[in-house]
Scaffold this active site. Structure first.
Site, mmCIF file in Angstrom:
data_model
loop_
_atom_site.group_PDB
_atom_site.id
_atom_site.type_symbol
_atom_site.label_atom_id
_atom_site.label_comp_id
_atom_site.label_asym_id
_atom_site.label_seq_id
_atom_site.Cartn_x
_atom_site.Cartn_y
_atom_site.Cartn_z
ATOM 1 N N ALA A 126 -18.396 -34.574 -23.984
ATOM 2 C CA ALA A 126 -17.764 -34.466 -22.665
ATOM 3 C C ALA A 126 -17.824 -33.062 -22.083
ATOM 4 O O ALA A 126 -16.922 -32.660 -21.363
ATOM 5 C CB ALA A 126 -16.321 -34.942 -22.783
ATOM 6 N N ASN A 193 -13.772 -32.657 -30.403
ATOM 7 C CA ASN A 193 -15.155 -32.732 -30.878
ATOM 8 C C ASN A 193 -16.050 -31.784 -30.100
ATOM 9 O O ASN A 193 -17.034 -31.282 -30.629
ATOM 10 C CB ASN A 193 -15.671 -34.159 -30.725
ATOM 11 C CG ASN A 193 -15.026 -35.071 -31.738
ATOM 12 O OD1 ASN A 193 -15.373 -35.038 -32.914
ATOM 13 N ND2 ASN A 193 -14.064 -35.859 -31.312
ATOM 14 N N HIS A 223 -12.604 -29.299 -19.529
ATOM 15 C CA HIS A 223 -13.172 -28.314 -20.461
ATOM 16 C C HIS A 223 -13.861 -27.206 -19.671
ATOM 17 O O HIS A 223 -14.764 -27.488 -18.872
ATOM 18 C CB HIS A 223 -14.225 -28.967 -21.359
ATOM 19 C CG HIS A 223 -13.698 -30.084 -22.198
ATOM 20 N ND1 HIS A 223 -12.725 -29.907 -23.161
ATOM 21 C CD2 HIS A 223 -14.007 -31.400 -22.222
ATOM 22 C CE1 HIS A 223 -12.475 -31.064 -23.747
ATOM 23 N NE2 HIS A 223 -13.229 -31.988 -23.199
HETATM 24 N N1 LIG Z 1 -18.468 -36.283 -29.510
HETATM 25 C C1 LIG Z 1 -17.598 -36.419 -28.522
HETATM 26 O O1 LIG Z 1 -17.729 -35.822 -27.456
HETATM 27 C C2 LIG Z 1 -16.409 -37.313 -28.689
HETATM 28 C C3 LIG Z 1 -15.603 -37.592 -27.587
HETATM 29 C C4 LIG Z 1 -14.536 -38.431 -27.763
HETATM 30 C C5 LIG Z 1 -14.262 -38.963 -29.011
HETATM 31 N N2 LIG Z 1 -15.030 -38.663 -30.059
HETATM 32 C C6 LIG Z 1 -14.753 -39.187 -31.425
HETATM 33 O O2 LIG Z 1 -15.375 -40.453 -31.580
HETATM 34 C C7 LIG Z 1 -14.606 -41.255 -32.476
HETATM 35 C C8 LIG Z 1 -14.290 -42.604 -31.816
HETATM 36 O O3 LIG Z 1 -13.508 -42.396 -30.651
HETATM 37 P P1 LIG Z 1 -12.786 -43.616 -29.914
HETATM 38 O O4 LIG Z 1 -12.190 -43.084 -28.662
HETATM 39 O O5 LIG Z 1 -13.698 -44.790 -29.839
HETATM 40 O O6 LIG Z 1 -11.606 -43.945 -30.970
HETATM 41 P P2 LIG Z 1 -10.783 -45.297 -31.140
HETATM 42 O O7 LIG Z 1 -9.556 -44.931 -31.886
HETATM 43 O O8 LIG Z 1 -10.647 -46.011 -29.836
HETATM 44 O O9 LIG Z 1 -11.725 -46.218 -32.072
HETATM 45 C C9 LIG Z 1 -12.065 -45.876 -33.396
HETATM 46 C C10 LIG Z 1 -12.352 -47.163 -34.173
HETATM 47 O O10 LIG Z 1 -12.903 -46.796 -35.449
HETATM 48 C C11 LIG Z 1 -12.284 -47.586 -36.470
HETATM 49 N N3 LIG Z 1 -12.335 -46.854 -37.737
HETATM 50 C C12 LIG Z 1 -11.562 -45.810 -38.139
HETATM 51 N N4 LIG Z 1 -11.919 -45.419 -39.369
HETATM 52 C C13 LIG Z 1 -12.951 -46.199 -39.767
HETATM 53 C C14 LIG Z 1 -13.750 -46.283 -40.940
HETATM 54 N N5 LIG Z 1 -13.554 -45.479 -41.983
HETATM 55 N N6 LIG Z 1 -14.714 -47.226 -40.989
HETATM 56 C C15 LIG Z 1 -14.921 -48.075 -39.953
HETATM 57 N N7 LIG Z 1 -14.189 -48.053 -38.820
HETATM 58 C C16 LIG Z 1 -13.216 -47.130 -38.730
HETATM 59 C C17 LIG Z 1 -10.874 -47.831 -35.963
HETATM 60 O O11 LIG Z 1 -10.307 -48.976 -36.563
HETATM 61 C C18 LIG Z 1 -11.100 -47.997 -34.452
HETATM 62 O O12 LIG Z 1 -11.345 -49.338 -34.094
HETATM 63 C C19 LIG Z 1 -13.341 -40.446 -32.803
HETATM 64 O O13 LIG Z 1 -13.503 -39.785 -34.041
HETATM 65 C C20 LIG Z 1 -13.281 -39.432 -31.683
HETATM 66 O O14 LIG Z 1 -12.630 -38.231 -32.070
HETATM 67 C C21 LIG Z 1 -16.115 -37.863 -29.909
#
Ligand SMILES: NC(=O)c1ccc[n+]([C@@H]2O[C@H](COP(=O)([O-])OP(=O)(O)OC[C@H]3O[C@@H](n4cnc5c(N)ncnc54)[C@H](O)[C@@H]3O)[C@@H](O)[C@H]2O)c1
Length: 272
Positions: A126, A193, A223
């Site tokens: 983002a 992240n 950001h």
């Molecule tokens: N790179 C980026 O810019 C960026 C931006 C936003 C979020 N993220 C990251 O991406 C990830 C997902 O974000 P989101 O908003 O979809 O979160 P979310 O909470 O909506 O969804 C995460 C899903 O992953 C599942 N999960 C958790 N641990 C698990 C495991 N060990 N094995 C399988 N499934 C598992 C959960 O049950 C949930 O359904 C988070 O770690 C978040 O921090 C990254």
């Protein structure tokens, strides 16, 4: 061309948006081959939405890896290392979203990828400016400062914040954190992240400075990045609309992953 089989770990806000995009809009290049979530009801519901059946749901990470050419990790910082490590070791391409969870492991991951011939992709997420940062870093970057502003609601459930601050009824901006990206990803694993991506693309997480502010005046995830380098002074500001299913996640992060996927498929690569 052979279609790339994509397996998705984590069926929350990012995972479900990506799954829909892959299933309905990337038919020419890719096919969704499996969905895995630690909460089976999530993968079950998503599979039903996409196929009216449970055929995409798998019961383990190993089963998902077996079905995929490319594994997308969209789960949690805690799980990212294991998912990425196992997938790369099996020779699968990986696109990881929980970059904060990989920050301390980049050398090992790059070794693993080299050995198996696989590739690891970390989308910009983002923020704006990763392209210019990578280029400027070749000449030398002196400093990077990231300032992140989010509504207090985005910090709900963050242990570090709940222990130290009372954000309910906040009337003015509150600085929650001022330190290195290395510490930021530790204390704010779901929120920051972007700090990890910046650190990895630039001068390392220990040298990348981060300020995190809770602001009652915005519903956006904002950001700002200031980079001082030998080639240019760079300032970027990204005002992100939050994902409707998760206020910690920005909509642009999902789109960034889609754009990164398209880069893999397309013969012409634009941008650094
Ligand atoms: N790179 C980026 O810019 C960026 C931006 C936003 C979020 N993220 C990251 O991406 C990830 C997902 O974000 P989101 O908003 O979809 O979160 P979310 O909470 O909506 O969804 C995460 C899903 O992953 C599942 N999960 C958790 N641990 C698990 C495991 N060990 N094995 C399988 N499934 C598992 C959960 O049950 C949930 O359904 C988070 O770690 C978040 O921090 C990254």
């Amino acid at each position: 061309m052979k279609k790339i089989k994509i397996g998705l770990v984590g069926c929350g806000a990012i995972g479900s948006s990506l799954a829909k995009e892959i299933a309905f809009k990337m038919k020419e290049s890719a096919v969704l081959s499996g969905l895995y979530d630690i909460r089976p009801q999530m993968s079950q519901a998503l599979s039903r939405q996409l196929t009216k059946s449970e055929k995409l749901r798998v019961n383990s990470l190993e089963a998902l890896i077996a079905r995929a050419d490319l594994v997308i990790e969209a789960s949690s910082a805690r799980a990212a290392w294991e998912i990425t490590r196992k997938s790369l070791a099996a020779g699968r391409m990986v696109m990881a979203m929980s970059v904060g969870g990989l920050a301390g492991h980049l050398k090992e991951l790059s070794l693993l990828a080299k050995r198996s011939g696989a590739r690891l992709y970390l989308p910009s997420g983002a923020v704006t400016g990763i392209d210019a940062l990578k280029a400027a870093n070749i000449a030398g970057v002196k400093s990077i400062i990231l300032t992140t502003r989010k509504h207090p609601d985005a910090f709900k459930g963050v242990a570090y914040v709940e222990k130290k601050f009372k954000l309910a009824g906040l009337k003015k901006d509150k600085v929650l954190f001022n330190g290195s990206a290395l510490q930021a990803v530790k204390y704010f694993p779901q929120n920051i992240n972007v700090a990890a991506v910046l650190g990895l693309a630039g001068i390392g997480l220990a040298k990348t400075r981060v300020r995190i502010i809770a602001s009652p005046f915005t519903r956006k995830n904002i950001h700002e990045i200031l980079i001082e380098s030998k080639a240019a002074k760079i300032f970027t500001r990204t005002e992100n609309i939050v994902h409707p299913r998760n206020p910690k996640t920005s909509y642009l992060a999902v789109l960034s992953a889609i754009a990164a996927l398209k880069q893999i498929f397309q013969p012409v690569k634009i941008g650094t």
